[in-house]
Design an enzyme around this catalytic site. Sequence first.
Site, PDB file in Angstrom:
ATOM      1  CB  CYS A 136      37.476   7.226  11.545  1.00  0.00           C
ATOM      2  SG  CYS A 136      38.875   6.472  11.047  1.00  0.00           S
ATOM      3  CB  ILE A 137      36.825   6.438   6.910  1.00  0.00           C
ATOM      4  CG1 ILE A 137      37.090   6.633   4.884  1.00  0.00           C
ATOM      5  CG2 ILE A 137      36.924   5.105   7.089  1.00  0.00           C
ATOM      6  CD1 ILE A 137      36.858   8.069   5.399  1.00  0.00           C
TER       7      ILE A 137
END
Length: 225
Positions: A136-137
């Site tokens: 994800c991030i």
Amino acid sequence: MGKRVALVLAGCGVFDGSEVHEASAVLVHLSRAGAEVKIFAPNIEQMHVVDHLKGSPSDEKRNVLVESARLARGNIQDLAELKVGEFDAVVFPGGFGVAKNLCSWAVDGKDCTVNELVKSTLEGFHNAKKPIGLCCISPVLAAKIFPGCEVTVGYNKNVDGRFPDFETASAIEELGCKHVCKGVNEAHVDSIHKIVSTCAFMCKAPLHEIFDGIGAMVGEVMRLA
């Protein structure tokens, strides 16, 4: 004996901690691969607390380690106690807690600072040439610490409206790293830096596709370990 993997959390809940589905998916895939997993989180205060029902900040104060213990079913250690020599790999699930608690990306973007303990942990695995898995991030942590590395957060365009945070890709490139476009069910392997990343919830996709992408990431991490 299976590979020994450290899982680093950032709280509990997508808006102010670790993304619950991502953390769970990582644990399922590691379990299936026969890994011996230990879970860690920094013993620090969260940047803020978000009411997940209302989607807005509340006046509470919460601790990242204490909140992460919810996901770990209580079996967790302070990140300060992690010894790189005891593990073959490390994995960071995503969630806004990565961008708020482990670093300040949510506020400062590419000019963010990374928590010193998180930074030293990543540097320790990197220096030991041990694989790092990112969802994800969380690839922004690698982009900030390891100039020239390759990661993915999905696509650099909002393809079919599925990648609303596509501008993260250009911010990663501005840090001197290479962003590689990958679908949600894929992972990218930077074989030089031993960094494996997948976009997970950076893509608006069905949960099973995100689960499969995390599986691809975990599989490559285990292969490199």
